[in-house]
Scaffold this active site. Structure first.
Site, PDB file in Angstrom:
ATOM      1  N   ASP A 249      36.955  33.457  39.539  1.00  0.00           N
ATOM      2  CA  ASP A 249      37.488  34.580  40.314  1.00  0.00           C
ATOM      3  C   ASP A 249      37.824  35.659  39.295  1.00  0.00           C
ATOM      4  O   ASP A 249      38.931  35.719  38.772  1.00  0.00           O
ATOM      5  CB  ASP A 249      38.720  34.147  41.109  1.00  0.00           C
ATOM      6  CG  ASP A 249      39.242  35.254  42.001  1.00  0.00           C
ATOM      7  OD1 ASP A 249      38.454  35.793  42.794  1.00  0.00           O
ATOM      8  OD2 ASP A 249      40.443  35.595  41.898  1.00  0.00           O
TER       9      ASP A 249
ATOM     10  N   LYS B  85      44.484  30.400  44.407  1.00  0.00           N
ATOM     11  CA  LYS B  85      43.250  29.654  44.628  1.00  0.00           C
ATOM     12  C   LYS B  85      43.333  28.269  43.986  1.00  0.00           C
ATOM     13  O   LYS B  85      42.770  27.301  44.507  1.00  0.00           O
ATOM     14  CB  LYS B  85      42.058  30.439  44.086  1.00  0.00           C
ATOM     15  CG  LYS B  85      41.798  31.747  44.823  1.00  0.00           C
ATOM     16  CD  LYS B  85      40.590  32.460  44.261  1.00  0.00           C
ATOM     17  CE  LYS B  85      40.412  33.820  44.926  1.00  0.00           C
ATOM     18  NZ  LYS B  85      41.503  34.765  44.562  1.00  0.00           N
TER      19      LYS B  85
ATOM     20  N   ASP C 284      44.241  30.639  31.956  1.00  0.00           N
ATOM     21  CA  ASP C 284      44.447  32.090  31.968  1.00  0.00           C
ATOM     22  C   ASP C 284      44.797  32.516  30.548  1.00  0.00           C
ATOM     23  O   ASP C 284      45.401  31.747  29.797  1.00  0.00           O
ATOM     24  CB  ASP C 284      45.565  32.488  32.932  1.00  0.00           C
ATOM     25  CG  ASP C 284      45.475  33.951  33.327  1.00  0.00           C
ATOM     26  OD1 ASP C 284      44.905  34.236  34.394  1.00  0.00           O
ATOM     27  OD2 ASP C 284      45.960  34.815  32.563  1.00  0.00           O
TER      28      ASP C 284
ATOM     29  N   CYS D 230      37.616  40.795  44.120  1.00  0.00           N
ATOM     30  CA  CYS D 230      38.284  41.513  45.213  1.00  0.00           C
ATOM     31  C   CYS D 230      37.976  42.998  45.113  1.00  0.00           C
ATOM     32  O   CYS D 230      38.875  43.843  45.103  1.00  0.00           O
ATOM     33  CB  CYS D 230      39.794  41.259  45.199  1.00  0.00           C
ATOM     34  SG  CYS D 230      40.603  41.698  43.648  1.00  0.00           S
TER      35      CYS D 230
END
Length: 590
Positions: free
Chosen positions: A456, A300, A318, A507
């Site tokens: 996300d 993304k 991250d 997801c």
């Protein structure tokens, strides 16, 4: 929703694949042992929860769809280096050449040999679809008196194989006796089984010898879990002696999807359609400052950079050092320069001015985040370098995490540091040092630092497919996922400036992580409002609430809000993974 004409290619693909599946089901015996007909087993309370959320029939369709791969591969073209037409031309040539990396032509249900097409959804013309096919009937030569030789693979290996990968040595768990190189073997899946203590495990050790007769203790466990027929590339002894390489060339698959391993690297990126849509929902503009809070592996992040024409600043964060390196490598591979990376826990993304230490650096009158040390990231080692136009405040938010030295002088050395240093001496250089990578470490960002933020969030991943196992999730674990995501959302909402945009995506099909988080956000932060998404091809969210037997009540969306989010249903005509996207506009903050 888009007009039906925009979705026609995907709808026709789904219809043709469904008809093909029905024809094959008529040809084969549904109760046959040598078939692919897995049943996704859920925790009973989880299944009851999803039945309440979706309805029993709908959830049964979702559960069935999750056990199968999508009938097409979705490829995002890196428009910085290539065009859709050029990629289609190159892929067509490769697909027609069986000698190229095992990427082989997939014959279409209508008999044609043109599996590649450009996505017809407005705004997604740079996305290329490569059609697959299945389920196919496989002849295993399964007479009881002469059963086929078998190779049993792990569930994760099987899920990768169903997406087009080969059977590699680490994924092999068991094998029939006397398998030699060149033998025809049937490949089946070892599934986790419930134990007496409530845990799930594969109840066999690696190297187990399989039998094809009912006397085999694992005979029943393999029924309905055969994924294809192939040629052994190693003997049985070789499969359990070597550490890498292809164990079985699976040349006759239940589902046929081409593998894109090492194909057109830097020009294409294999990515699920909803993930691409999530980047579009963020609607990044050239020159803006964007944060991707949980960026790895960088799909993304790079999609956002391409939408910005590589102009502006994208901070990819991250908490895993090695995953940050993955983002750096992908950015460099794609030739993108507007992406900077940092190691940062999403739960600690905000650094309030009142908490800054004396070492805080002031740049052009602005307070930046303090760090103990700073270093440049070398741009000549396959790692994305600092982007031009990058803010000085962001530069001061990095340090070389891999070169931090323990305090070896004095009496304050902890036992953990001593053990860590012994491990370094014993094991030699780790992945980070051997690859020459460095990941800058950040202590967070001041509030209102970004024009747009993508969260996300790490999730239960119950929308990913093919999925052959879901037994570990409980109602409590699903709730805990949601609580964890709400904490990350609390951080994200502080980092977006007034007038900015926050996109939240997962997801998973779990409402606790989707609609419930949206309800929480709208109720707690009155300055947030749901915003329209473009393109909108997903379905509506869930409205209402769910009451659990233990008294816990979960609130979902209110009437009128369901059409403002996008919920991708794996059993729908789009044939995607399960996915959820919510877009928020940030109004004046009190």
């Amino acid at each position: 929703m888009l007009k039906p004409s925009f979705l026609l290619p995907l709808l026709l693909l789904r219809q043709n694949t469904h008809l093909l599946a029905l024809s094959h089901q008529m040809e084969m015996n549904p109760s046959s042992r040598y078939s692919y007909d897995p049943v996704l087993r859920w925790d009973p309370e989880v299944e009851d929860y999803f039945n309440k959320a979706y309805g029993p029939d709908h959830f049964a369709r979702i559960s069935k769809a999750l056990t199968r791969p999508s009938s097409y591969s979705c490829i995002r073209v890196n428009t910085v280096k290539a065009t859709s037409d050029a990629v289609i031309e190159k892929l067509t040539k490769i697909l027609n050449d069986d000698s190229e990396d095992g990427l082989k032509l997939v014959q279409q249900p209508d008999g044609s040999s043109s599996p590649i097409s450009k996505c017809q959804i407005p705004g997604l013309e740079y996305v290329v679809l490569v059609n697959g096919s299945g389920p196919h009937r496989i002849e295993y030569g399964s007479e009881l008196e002469n059963p086929p030789k078998e190779v049993l693979v792990s569930r994760k290996c099987a899920e990768a194989v169903l997406r087009g990968a080969q059977v590699y040595v680490p994924g092999v768990l068991a094998c029939t006796a006397h398998v030699e190189k060149g033998d025809a073997v049937a490949v089946c899946v070892a599934m986790e089984q419930p134990g007496d203590d409530g845990d799930w495990s594969v109840n066999m050790t690696r190297g187990t010898t399989l039998q094809g007769l009912p006397s085999d203790p694992f005979y029943c466990e393999r029924s309905g879990l055969y994924i294809g027929m192939g040629t052994a590339m190693l003997s049985r002894a070789g499969m359990f002696r070597v550490s890498h390489g292809v164990a079985v060339d699976l040349n006759n698959r239940v589902f046929r999807l081409p593998s894109f391993h090492n194909v057109l690297e830097g020009e294409i990126f294999l990515q699920n359609l909803p993930s691409i849509v999530a980047a579009h929902a963020l609607d990044p503009q050239r020159g803006e400052r964007v944060l991707d809070m949980c960026a790895a592996p960088g799909g993304k992040t790079t999609a956002i950079a391409i939408l910005m024409n590589d102009e502006g600043e994208i901070v990819a964060a991250d908490r895993s050092h090695n995953k940050v390196l993955d983002v750096q490598r992908l950015s460099a591979e794609m030739g993108l320069t507007c992406i900077t990376t940092c190691k940062l826990d999403a739960l600690k993304s905000v650094c309030l001015p009142s908490t800054l230490s004396d070492s805080t650096t002031s740049v052009n009158g602005d307070s930046s985040v303090s760090l103990t040390s700073h270093s440049e990231v070398p741009s000549n080692e396959g790692i994305a370098s600092d982007a031009s136009g990058r803010s000085e405040a962001e530069k001061s938010c990095e340090e070389n995490a891999s070169t931090e030295q323990p305090n070896n002088g004095g009496d304050n050395v902890s036992q953990s540091e001593i053990r860590k240093n012994k491990g370094r001496l014993k094991n030699g250089r780790g992945r980070t040092q051997s690859q020459g990578g460095r990941a800058g470490k950040s202590k967070g960002f001041p509030p209102n630092s970004f024009d747009r933020v993508l969260l996300d969030a790490p999730c239960s991943a119950l929308g990913l497919r093919p999925r052959l196992f879901a037994g570990l999730e409980t109602v409590i674990s699903l709730r805990n996922h949601g609580r964890y995501q709400r904490k990350m959302f609390d951080q994200a909402v502080q980092l977006v400036r007034v007038g900015g945009v926050l996109v939240y995506s997962t997801c998973t099909i779990n409402p606790s992580e989707n609609e419930t988080v949206v309800r929480y956000a709208l109720d707690k932060y009155k300055f947030l409002s749901l915003a329209t998404q473009h393109p909108r091809i997903g379905g509506p969210g869930l409205v209402g609430r769910c009451e659990f037997p233990d008294g816990y009540v979960e609130e979902w969306l209110k009437p009128g809000e369901e059409e403002m989010v996008q919920k991708f249903d794996p059993s729908s005509e789009l044939d995607t993974i399960g996915f959820f996207i919510a877009k928020f506009s940030v109004g004046p903050k009190d």
